[in-house]
Write an enzyme that holds these catalytic residues in place. Structure first.
Site, PDB file in Angstrom:
ATOM      1  N   TYR A 151     -60.827 -14.591  69.528  1.00 25.39           N
ATOM      2  CA  TYR A 151     -62.023 -14.223  68.757  1.00 25.39           C
ATOM      3  C   TYR A 151     -62.327 -12.731  68.917  1.00 25.39           C
ATOM      4  O   TYR A 151     -62.584 -12.020  67.943  1.00 25.39           O
ATOM      5  CB  TYR A 151     -63.192 -15.080  69.252  1.00 25.39           C
ATOM      6  CG  TYR A 151     -64.498 -14.928  68.500  1.00 25.39           C
ATOM      7  CD1 TYR A 151     -64.651 -15.440  67.213  1.00 25.39           C
ATOM      8  CD2 TYR A 151     -65.591 -14.301  69.093  1.00 25.39           C
ATOM      9  CE1 TYR A 151     -65.866 -15.331  66.546  1.00 25.39           C
ATOM     10  CE2 TYR A 151     -66.807 -14.191  68.428  1.00 25.39           C
ATOM     11  CZ  TYR A 151     -66.935 -14.705  67.160  1.00 25.39           C
ATOM     12  OH  TYR A 151     -68.131 -14.590  66.487  1.00 25.39           O
ATOM     13  N   LYS A 155     -62.587  -9.865  65.996  1.00 20.21           N
ATOM     14  CA  LYS A 155     -63.836  -9.143  65.728  1.00 20.21           C
ATOM     15  C   LYS A 155     -63.664  -7.639  65.962  1.00 20.21           C
ATOM     16  O   LYS A 155     -64.308  -6.828  65.293  1.00 20.21           O
ATOM     17  CB  LYS A 155     -64.978  -9.736  66.559  1.00 20.21           C
ATOM     18  CG  LYS A 155     -65.317 -11.179  66.153  1.00 20.21           C
ATOM     19  CD  LYS A 155     -65.712 -11.283  64.674  1.00 20.21           C
ATOM     20  CE  LYS A 155     -66.118 -12.676  64.264  1.00 20.21           C
ATOM     21  NZ  LYS A 155     -66.547 -12.772  62.853  1.00 20.21           N
TER      22      LYS A 155
HETATM   23  N1  LIG Z   1     -73.609 -17.597  65.992  1.00 25.64           N
HETATM   24  C1  LIG Z   1     -73.231 -16.598  66.793  1.00 25.64           C
HETATM   25  O1  LIG Z   1     -73.544 -16.590  67.985  1.00 25.64           O
HETATM   26  C2  LIG Z   1     -72.465 -15.435  66.220  1.00 25.64           C
HETATM   27  C3  LIG Z   1     -72.504 -14.224  66.932  1.00 25.64           C
HETATM   28  C4  LIG Z   1     -71.773 -13.152  66.423  1.00 25.64           C
HETATM   29  C5  LIG Z   1     -71.064 -13.277  65.258  1.00 25.64           C
HETATM   30  N2  LIG Z   1     -71.043 -14.480  64.604  1.00 25.64           N
HETATM   31  C6  LIG Z   1     -70.275 -14.545  63.372  1.00 25.64           C
HETATM   32  O2  LIG Z   1     -71.136 -14.911  62.315  1.00 25.64           O
HETATM   33  C7  LIG Z   1     -70.380 -15.499  61.263  1.00 25.64           C
HETATM   34  C8  LIG Z   1     -71.069 -16.765  60.818  1.00 25.64           C
HETATM   35  O3  LIG Z   1     -71.012 -17.684  61.907  1.00 25.64           O
HETATM   36  P1  LIG Z   1     -72.186 -18.725  62.216  1.00 25.64           P
HETATM   37  O4  LIG Z   1     -72.627 -18.475  63.586  1.00 25.64           O
HETATM   38  O5  LIG Z   1     -73.159 -18.757  61.121  1.00 25.64           O
HETATM   39  O6  LIG Z   1     -71.293 -20.062  62.265  1.00 25.64           O
HETATM   40  P2  LIG Z   1     -71.384 -21.424  61.449  1.00 25.64           P
HETATM   41  O7  LIG Z   1     -70.295 -22.252  62.005  1.00 25.64           O
HETATM   42  O8  LIG Z   1     -72.774 -21.926  61.476  1.00 25.64           O
HETATM   43  O9  LIG Z   1     -71.043 -20.973  59.957  1.00 25.64           O
HETATM   44  C9  LIG Z   1     -69.766 -20.547  59.599  1.00 25.64           C
HETATM   45  C10 LIG Z   1     -69.502 -21.009  58.177  1.00 25.64           C
HETATM   46  O10 LIG Z   1     -68.224 -20.514  57.789  1.00 25.64           O
HETATM   47  C11 LIG Z   1     -67.591 -21.526  57.049  1.00 25.64           C
HETATM   48  N3  LIG Z   1     -66.144 -21.336  57.054  1.00 25.64           N
HETATM   49  C12 LIG Z   1     -65.251 -21.600  58.039  1.00 25.64           C
HETATM   50  N4  LIG Z   1     -64.005 -21.357  57.624  1.00 25.64           N
HETATM   51  C13 LIG Z   1     -64.117 -20.909  56.340  1.00 25.64           C
HETATM   52  C14 LIG Z   1     -63.174 -20.505  55.361  1.00 25.64           C
HETATM   53  N5  LIG Z   1     -61.854 -20.548  55.601  1.00 25.64           N
HETATM   54  N6  LIG Z   1     -63.646 -20.075  54.155  1.00 25.64           N
HETATM   55  C15 LIG Z   1     -64.963 -20.064  53.895  1.00 25.64           C
HETATM   56  N7  LIG Z   1     -65.893 -20.486  54.762  1.00 25.64           N
HETATM   57  C16 LIG Z   1     -65.470 -20.895  55.980  1.00 25.64           C
HETATM   58  C17 LIG Z   1     -67.992 -22.824  57.723  1.00 25.64           C
HETATM   59  O11 LIG Z   1     -67.814 -23.944  56.843  1.00 25.64           O
HETATM   60  C18 LIG Z   1     -69.441 -22.537  58.052  1.00 25.64           C
HETATM   61  O12 LIG Z   1     -70.298 -22.980  57.023  1.00 25.64           O
HETATM   62  C19 LIG Z   1     -68.971 -15.696  61.824  1.00 25.64           C
HETATM   63  O13 LIG Z   1     -68.134 -14.666  61.352  1.00 25.64           O
HETATM   64  C20 LIG Z   1     -69.172 -15.587  63.317  1.00 25.64           C
HETATM   65  O14 LIG Z   1     -68.008 -15.174  63.980  1.00 25.64           O
HETATM   66  C21 LIG Z   1     -71.736 -15.550  65.058  1.00 25.64           C
END
Ligand SMILES: NC(=O)c1ccc[n+]([C@@H]2O[C@H](COP(=O)([O-])OP(=O)(O)OC[C@H]3O[C@@H](n4cnc5c(N)ncnc54)[C@H](O)[C@@H]3O)[C@@H](O)[C@H]2O)c1
Length: 275
Positions: A151, A155
């Protein structure tokens, strides 16, 4: 810059941060195409947002489909103002347990997914002479803790892509933002565990507090878009971790090693793999 009347496309909009971005965009007066690989989840997000939101199934690993989604917005609205490359997945656990399929999956979604969004939206925005690309990276793109190694790799790639593109896009009227939050309260905290890894425990202990609220983060993101910020880091405590990692990388590495040792001790008494 105001967001009223802007045309936006959000990937990974069926859950978490993507869904919150859609809510914030519509609240700010923008029109948004909510997309997700899970069509029902994307539809669920859009259905609560009135006529300013539409939905479509979009798998970001499919370059042609990402291009078609961008083209669809342009055909309907005449332009695309904001592209949010947000979809992402995580694997957490000892790296020797990751299969090649898991490595490929995270590269495909987290790196190629963003590349597909940029390849579809950026040339269009250059032709338009304006546009804003918002890539959801992570604090994992600015610091490097173990057990989320794949990951972290993806990132860092997203941060590098965003900052480099920003420097060459400015003269073309196109802006780029890298969103780098620490733990945010979304379902991803409970996904992708390998070998007893518990994402929620790991990320919250790393952060030293409760997860940030997704809707609050989405409002922060839109403010950063309006102010044309290069990087958004949230919460405030994460700024200190970022500075620490840059100023004292050796010390940061020793802190990370101790953190991983603590995590492994907990995982040894914890649940079996959820894969
Ligand atoms: N939640 C955290 O703590 C956090 C922190 C930093 C960064 N992020 C980043 O934020 C972004 C959103 O994550 P989140 O926390 O909302 O997670 P989440 O799991 O709630 O949402 C992610 C969404 O992406 C969709 N997805 C997965 N594979 C996909 C694909 N191939 N094509 C299209 N959609 C796809 C999933 O169906 C899901 O709806 C990600 O890039 C994650 O790495 C999250």
């Amino acid at each position: 810059m105001t967001l009223r009347g802007k045309q936006a496309l959000v990937t990974g909009a069926g859950s978490g941060i993507g869904a919150a971005l859609c809510r914030a965009l519509v609240a700010a007066g923008a029109e948004v195409m909510c997309t997700d690989v899970d069509a029902a989840a994307a539809e669920n997000t859009a259905s609560t947002l009135g006529p300013g939101a539409r939905s479509a199934r979009l798998d970001v690993t499919d370059a042609a489909a990402v291009q078609a989604a961008v083209d669809e917005v342009v055909q309907r609205a005449g332009r695309l103002d904001l592209m949010f490359n947000n979809a992402g997945i995580v694997w957490g656990g000892d790296t020797e347990l990751l299969t090649l399929e898991q490595w490929n999956a995270i590269i495909d979604v987290n790196i190629r997914g963003v590349v597909h969004g940029v390849a579809a939206a950026y040339p269009l925005m250059v032709r338009q002479g304006h546009g804003h690309i918002v890539n959801t990276a992570s604090m994992a793109g600015l610091t490097a803790a173990g057990q989320v190694t794949s990951y972290v790799m993806t990132k860092h790639a997203v941060v590098g892509l965003s900052l480099a593109l920003r420097s060459e896009a400015a003269a073309r009227g196109v802006r780029v933002l890298a969103v780098c939050p620490a733990a945010v309260e979304t379902p991803i905290l409970d996904k992708g565990s390998v070998g007893g890894f518990v994402g929620r425990d790991y990320f919250l202990q790393a952060q030293g507090g409760k997860p940030y609220d997704a809707d609050r983060l989405a409002r922060d993101v839109l403010r950063a878009v309006e102010r044309d910020k290069p990087i958004l880091v949230k919460p405030r405590i994460a700024h200190a971790q970022w500075w620490f990692a840059r100023l004292a990388p050796g010390l940061m590495n020793r802190v990370s090693m101790r953190f991983i040792a603590d995590q492994r001790a907990k995982q040894a008494q914890s649940r079996p793999s959820t894969l």
